[in-house]
Design a protein around this motif. Structure first.
Motif, PDB file in Angstrom:
ATOM      1  N   LEU A 122       8.582  14.395  -2.858  1.00  0.00           N
ATOM      2  CA  LEU A 122       7.561  13.451  -2.390  1.00  0.00           C
ATOM      3  C   LEU A 122       6.446  14.143  -1.610  1.00  0.00           C
ATOM      4  O   LEU A 122       5.306  13.659  -1.585  1.00  0.00           O
ATOM      5  CB  LEU A 122       8.197  12.368  -1.513  1.00  0.00           C
ATOM      6  CG  LEU A 122       9.039  11.324  -2.236  1.00  0.00           C
ATOM      7  CD1 LEU A 122       9.808  10.471  -1.237  1.00  0.00           C
ATOM      8  CD2 LEU A 122       8.152  10.453  -3.128  1.00  0.00           C
ATOM      9  N   ASN A 152       2.545  14.061  -5.905  1.00  0.00           N
ATOM     10  CA  ASN A 152       3.292  12.818  -5.665  1.00  0.00           C
ATOM     11  C   ASN A 152       2.747  12.031  -4.468  1.00  0.00           C
ATOM     12  O   ASN A 152       3.425  11.140  -3.948  1.00  0.00           O
ATOM     13  CB  ASN A 152       4.779  13.130  -5.456  1.00  0.00           C
ATOM     14  CG  ASN A 152       5.405  13.689  -6.707  1.00  0.00           C
ATOM     15  OD1 ASN A 152       5.079  13.274  -7.814  1.00  0.00           O
ATOM     16  ND2 ASN A 152       6.296  14.652  -6.554  1.00  0.00           N
ATOM     17  N   ASP A 175       0.475   9.671  -4.173  1.00  0.00           N
ATOM     18  CA  ASP A 175       0.371   8.218  -4.336  1.00  0.00           C
ATOM     19  C   ASP A 175       1.712   7.528  -4.119  1.00  0.00           C
ATOM     20  O   ASP A 175       1.785   6.469  -3.487  1.00  0.00           O
ATOM     21  CB  ASP A 175      -0.197   7.855  -5.712  1.00  0.00           C
ATOM     22  CG  ASP A 175      -1.667   8.224  -5.857  1.00  0.00           C
ATOM     23  OD1 ASP A 175      -2.326   8.468  -4.822  1.00  0.00           O
ATOM     24  OD2 ASP A 175      -2.150   8.261  -7.001  1.00  0.00           O
ATOM     25  N   LYS A 176       2.772   8.112  -4.628  1.00  0.00           N
ATOM     26  CA  LYS A 176       4.107   7.539  -4.461  1.00  0.00           C
ATOM     27  C   LYS A 176       4.518   7.592  -2.984  1.00  0.00           C
ATOM     28  O   LYS A 176       5.080   6.636  -2.445  1.00  0.00           O
ATOM     29  CB  LYS A 176       5.131   8.274  -5.328  1.00  0.00           C
ATOM     30  CG  LYS A 176       6.503   7.653  -5.300  1.00  0.00           C
ATOM     31  CD  LYS A 176       7.434   8.293  -6.309  1.00  0.00           C
ATOM     32  CE  LYS A 176       8.772   7.568  -6.297  1.00  0.00           C
ATOM     33  NZ  LYS A 176       9.704   8.101  -7.276  1.00  0.00           N
ATOM     34  N   ALA A 182       2.689   4.941  -1.046  1.00  0.00           N
ATOM     35  CA  ALA A 182       3.289   3.628  -1.315  1.00  0.00           C
ATOM     36  C   ALA A 182       4.573   3.437  -0.498  1.00  0.00           C
ATOM     37  O   ALA A 182       4.787   2.370   0.094  1.00  0.00           O
ATOM     38  CB  ALA A 182       3.575   3.461  -2.806  1.00  0.00           C
ATOM     39  N   ILE A 183       5.399   4.465  -0.444  1.00  0.00           N
ATOM     40  CA  ILE A 183       6.655   4.362   0.310  1.00  0.00           C
ATOM     41  C   ILE A 183       6.368   4.212   1.800  1.00  0.00           C
ATOM     42  O   ILE A 183       6.925   3.335   2.475  1.00  0.00           O
ATOM     43  CB  ILE A 183       7.566   5.583   0.043  1.00  0.00           C
ATOM     44  CG1 ILE A 183       8.073   5.540  -1.401  1.00  0.00           C
ATOM     45  CG2 ILE A 183       8.731   5.630   1.038  1.00  0.00           C
ATOM     46  CD1 ILE A 183       8.744   6.824  -1.855  1.00  0.00           C
ATOM     47  N   GLN A 209       1.569  -1.901   2.177  1.00  0.00           N
ATOM     48  CA  GLN A 209       1.682  -1.500   0.774  1.00  0.00           C
ATOM     49  C   GLN A 209       1.444  -2.683  -0.164  1.00  0.00           C
ATOM     50  O   GLN A 209       1.072  -2.511  -1.307  1.00  0.00           O
ATOM     51  CB  GLN A 209       3.072  -0.875   0.542  1.00  0.00           C
ATOM     52  CG  GLN A 209       3.379  -0.438  -0.853  1.00  0.00           C
ATOM     53  CD  GLN A 209       4.140  -1.492  -1.657  1.00  0.00           C
ATOM     54  OE1 GLN A 209       4.589  -2.515  -1.139  1.00  0.00           O
ATOM     55  NE2 GLN A 209       4.245  -1.251  -2.943  1.00  0.00           N
TER      56      GLN A 209
END
Length: 165
Positions: A86, A91, A93-94, A97-98, A123
């Motif tokens: 992550l 990564n 964007d992921k 989001a998290i 989010q």
């Protein structure tokens, strides 16, 4: 005369020490969410992730924010290699989001949270809040500490990283 000078010097030193203590306490109240988290070693993984996601300036903003802060132990419960993956730029964007799934765009103290059954996150998703047997759960994470105050909001500590759907 010498005794008076000593007494005055001691009194002046005491006043200076009290002033420094009051200033330090007042200064501590000015810590924002990032500075508050960064001052606690249990949040070092979270702070590293916030930096990698480019969210430092946002969480230093006016807020108010409620951050559901996973500890280092919560991040360690993720499958091996997840955190490292992550943190890679590809990564981001992921990761954003998290992390933003852990932020409520309001100041919600523990007394407020226990009255809710759900809350919307930055989010865009919703988190479920349940209270049973004296435990407060946010989705599948247990709240382990509450009401860590910051100048722009509050932090509640959770024992599991929340994953948006």
């Amino acid at each position: 005369m010498f005794t008076q000078i000593v007494k005055r010097s001691v009194a002046l030193l005491c006043i200076m020490a009290m002033s420094a203590s009051v200033y330090a306490g007042h200064h501590g109240m000015k810590k924002d969410i990032i500075d508050t988290a960064a001052s606690n070693e249990d949040f070092s993984t979270l702070v590293t992730a916030i930096k990698a996601a480019g969210l430092v300036d946002t969480l230093k903003g006016d807020g108010p924010f409620t951050v559901l802060a996973p500890t280092n132990a919560a991040f360690a419960k993720l499958p091996a290699g997840t955190v490292e993956s992550l943190l890679k730029p590809e990564n981001k964007d992921k990761l954003v989001a998290i992390l933003t799934y852990h932020v409520i765009p309001a100041k919600a103290m523990a007394a407020d949270v226990v009255k809710l059954s759900e809350a919307s996150t930055v989010q865009g998703g919703k988190i479920m809040i349940t209270t049973m047997d004296g435990k407060v759960m946010i989705n599948n994470a247990q709240v382990t500490a509450t009401d860590i105050k910051a100048s722009n909001g509050v932090i509640h500590v959770i024992d599991t990283v929340l994953m948006p759907k």
